[in-house]
Design a protein around this motif. Structure first.
Motif, PDB file in Angstrom:
ATOM      1  N   ALA A 169     -12.771   9.918   0.069  1.00 37.94           N
ATOM      2  CA  ALA A 169     -11.345   9.912  -0.248  1.00 37.94           C
ATOM      3  C   ALA A 169     -10.447   9.744   0.971  1.00 37.94           C
ATOM      4  O   ALA A 169      -9.239   9.558   0.827  1.00 37.94           O
ATOM      5  CB  ALA A 169     -10.976  11.216  -0.962  1.00 37.94           C
ATOM      6  N   TRP A 170     -10.996   9.784   2.169  1.00 41.16           N
ATOM      7  CA  TRP A 170     -10.162   9.790   3.365  1.00 41.16           C
ATOM      8  C   TRP A 170      -9.334   8.513   3.527  1.00 41.16           C
ATOM      9  O   TRP A 170      -8.129   8.578   3.767  1.00 41.16           O
ATOM     10  CB  TRP A 170     -11.011  10.015   4.609  1.00 41.16           C
ATOM     11  N   ASP A 171      -9.960   7.360   3.414  1.00 40.24           N
ATOM     12  CA  ASP A 171      -9.233   6.105   3.650  1.00 40.24           C
ATOM     13  C   ASP A 171      -8.051   5.952   2.703  1.00 40.24           C
ATOM     14  O   ASP A 171      -6.978   5.466   3.090  1.00 40.24           O
ATOM     15  CB  ASP A 171     -10.179   4.913   3.511  1.00 40.24           C
ATOM     16  N   ARG A 172      -8.224   6.380   1.471  1.00 38.12           N
ATOM     17  CA  ARG A 172      -7.160   6.274   0.486  1.00 38.12           C
ATOM     18  C   ARG A 172      -6.037   7.281   0.746  1.00 38.12           C
ATOM     19  O   ARG A 172      -4.845   6.974   0.597  1.00 38.12           O
ATOM     20  CB  ARG A 172      -7.753   6.470  -0.908  1.00 38.12           C
TER      21      ARG A 172
ATOM     22  N   VAL B 194      -6.776  20.376  14.916  1.00 35.49           N
ATOM     23  CA  VAL B 194      -6.848  21.745  14.381  1.00 35.49           C
ATOM     24  C   VAL B 194      -8.119  21.901  13.540  1.00 35.49           C
ATOM     25  O   VAL B 194      -8.435  21.027  12.724  1.00 35.49           O
ATOM     26  CB  VAL B 194      -5.599  22.057  13.544  1.00 35.49           C
ATOM     27  N   PRO B 195      -8.869  22.992  13.724  1.00 38.40           N
ATOM     28  CA  PRO B 195     -10.127  23.145  12.984  1.00 38.40           C
ATOM     29  C   PRO B 195     -10.023  22.915  11.485  1.00 38.40           C
ATOM     30  O   PRO B 195     -10.832  22.178  10.912  1.00 38.40           O
ATOM     31  CB  PRO B 195     -10.538  24.585  13.310  1.00 38.40           C
ATOM     32  N   ALA B 196      -9.041  23.520  10.804  1.00 39.74           N
ATOM     33  CA  ALA B 196      -8.933  23.340   9.352  1.00 39.74           C
ATOM     34  C   ALA B 196      -8.724  21.872   9.002  1.00 39.74           C
ATOM     35  O   ALA B 196      -9.226  21.386   7.978  1.00 39.74           O
ATOM     36  CB  ALA B 196      -7.790  24.181   8.795  1.00 39.74           C
ATOM     37  N   GLY B 197      -7.991  21.148   9.843  1.00 42.09           N
ATOM     38  CA  GLY B 197      -7.787  19.723   9.624  1.00 42.09           C
ATOM     39  C   GLY B 197      -9.039  18.914   9.891  1.00 42.09           C
ATOM     40  O   GLY B 197      -9.336  17.948   9.175  1.00 42.09           O
ATOM     41  N   LEU B 198      -9.777  19.301  10.912  1.00 43.11           N
ATOM     42  CA  LEU B 198     -11.034  18.610  11.216  1.00 43.11           C
ATOM     43  C   LEU B 198     -12.049  18.812  10.095  1.00 43.11           C
ATOM     44  O   LEU B 198     -12.736  17.871   9.683  1.00 43.11           O
ATOM     45  CB  LEU B 198     -11.597  19.121  12.544  1.00 43.11           C
ATOM     46  N   TYR B 199     -12.150  20.039   9.603  1.00 44.27           N
ATOM     47  CA  TYR B 199     -13.035  20.299   8.466  1.00 44.27           C
ATOM     48  C   TYR B 199     -12.575  19.498   7.247  1.00 44.27           C
ATOM     49  O   TYR B 199     -13.390  18.909   6.521  1.00 44.27           O
ATOM     50  CB  TYR B 199     -13.029  21.786   8.104  1.00 44.27           C
ATOM     51  N   GLY B 200     -11.259  19.482   7.021  1.00 47.76           N
ATOM     52  CA  GLY B 200     -10.716  18.772   5.866  1.00 47.76           C
ATOM     53  C   GLY B 200     -10.971  17.277   5.941  1.00 47.76           C
ATOM     54  O   GLY B 200     -11.334  16.654   4.934  1.00 47.76           O
ATOM     55  N   LYS B 201     -10.771  16.704   7.111  1.00 45.38           N
ATOM     56  CA  LYS B 201     -11.021  15.268   7.267  1.00 45.38           C
ATOM     57  C   LYS B 201     -12.483  14.951   7.013  1.00 45.38           C
ATOM     58  O   LYS B 201     -12.817  13.963   6.337  1.00 45.38           O
ATOM     59  CB  LYS B 201     -10.616  14.815   8.665  1.00 45.38           C
ATOM     60  N   ALA B 202     -13.378  15.783   7.555  1.00 44.82           N
ATOM     61  CA  ALA B 202     -14.812  15.563   7.349  1.00 44.82           C
ATOM     62  C   ALA B 202     -15.159  15.610   5.860  1.00 44.82           C
ATOM     63  O   ALA B 202     -15.939  14.787   5.362  1.00 44.82           O
ATOM     64  CB  ALA B 202     -15.619  16.612   8.113  1.00 44.82           C
ATOM     65  N   ALA B 203     -14.557  16.560   5.138  1.00 45.10           N
ATOM     66  CA  ALA B 203     -14.840  16.685   3.704  1.00 45.10           C
ATOM     67  C   ALA B 203     -14.317  15.478   2.936  1.00 45.10           C
ATOM     68  O   ALA B 203     -15.005  14.951   2.041  1.00 45.10           O
ATOM     69  CB  ALA B 203     -14.221  17.977   3.167  1.00 45.10           C
TER      70      ALA B 203
END
Length: 258
Positions: free
Chosen positions: A163-166, A148-157
């Protein structure tokens, strides 16, 4: 005895004749618009404005851009597609489903962290520390970061600020951005990553922080007419959406006209 059958035949002949005549007074079919979930209030306002101009009000269907794109790729008939990102529109174009020359990005948005309206904390999102401290061991809502675009943007951020790995094991994956917002509204999670326009649309949440624009790909909403378009209003309504008048409607809901 001779029977005059001409009068008896007239209703039948008239019915046959009418069956071959065009329905001159039939209302034209309104366009069916498949639109990203984050456009609910603004697209409804645009459809209302179009209807007030004397046109049939468009029929709107909202879902994650990824889900809509897959429906179109599978042959679902519709007139217009409005995606929350360009990659899913590109996928539909590669599938040969777009009317040539009709795709244009016309809106932008911002990515934010939404929290409960009663939570007055402001969280810096240019680095991982403040966000990790605010969430702790709680859950974080966001649209599916794999599609989902909002999720893809969020993961990239989250990846950009480290902070993603944590946080990845603590993420509650929602089917679209409005479903992620609903989790925050219900108190199922203390925070969620949504668009600024989503947070603005709900009185139950507030924006706790805004991700830097450079932390994720630009949020751009393209619109295009589909090859399956059958409504005579499909192209006129697309042109209305990308016009100054149409963009002004979306701007009232927090979108950035492009």
């Amino acid at each position: 005895m001779v029977f005059n059958t001409s009068c008896a035949r007239r209703p039948l002949l008239l019915a046959i004749a009418l069956s071959f005549m065009p329905a001159a007074h039939a209302a034209p079919r309104p366009p069916l618009v498949l639109a990203a979930a984050s456009l609910q209030e603004s697209m409804n306002a645009a459809a209302d404005a179009w209807g007030r101009l004397g046109h049939p009000r468009p029929v709107l269907s909202f879902a994650a851009s990824s889900a809509l794109a897959r429906q179109i790729q599978s042959g679902a008939p519709a007139d217009l597609f409005v995606s929350a990102d360009e990659p899913w529109m590109d996928a539909v174009e590669r599938a040969g489903k777009l009317a040539p020359g009709t795709c244009i990005a016309f809106l932008g948005n911002r990515l934010v962290l939404a929290g409960a309206a009663a939570d007055r904390r402001t969280i810096a999102l240019d680095r991982a520390g403040p966000l990790l401290a605010a969430i702790g061991q709680a859950r974080l809502a966001m649209a599916d970061p794999d599609a989902v675009p909002a999720g893809l943007y969020g993961k990239a951020a989250l990846q950009k600020i480290g902070a993603w790995d944590r946080l990845a094991p603590q993420i509650v994956r929602a089917e679209n951005v409005r479903a992620a917002l609903a989790l925050v509204e219900r108190g199922a999670t203390p925070f969620g990553i949504v668009y600024a326009t989503d947070a603005r649309a709900s009185a139950k949440v507030r924006i706790a922080g805004t991700f830097p624009a450079a932390s994720h790909p630009p949020i751009r909403y393209p619109v295009a007419r589909l090859k399956t378009a059958a409504s005579p209003d499909a192209e006129p309504f697309r042109r209305f959406l990308i016009s100054a008048r149409g963009k002004a409607i979306f701007a009232r809901y927090g979108f950035t006209p492009l």
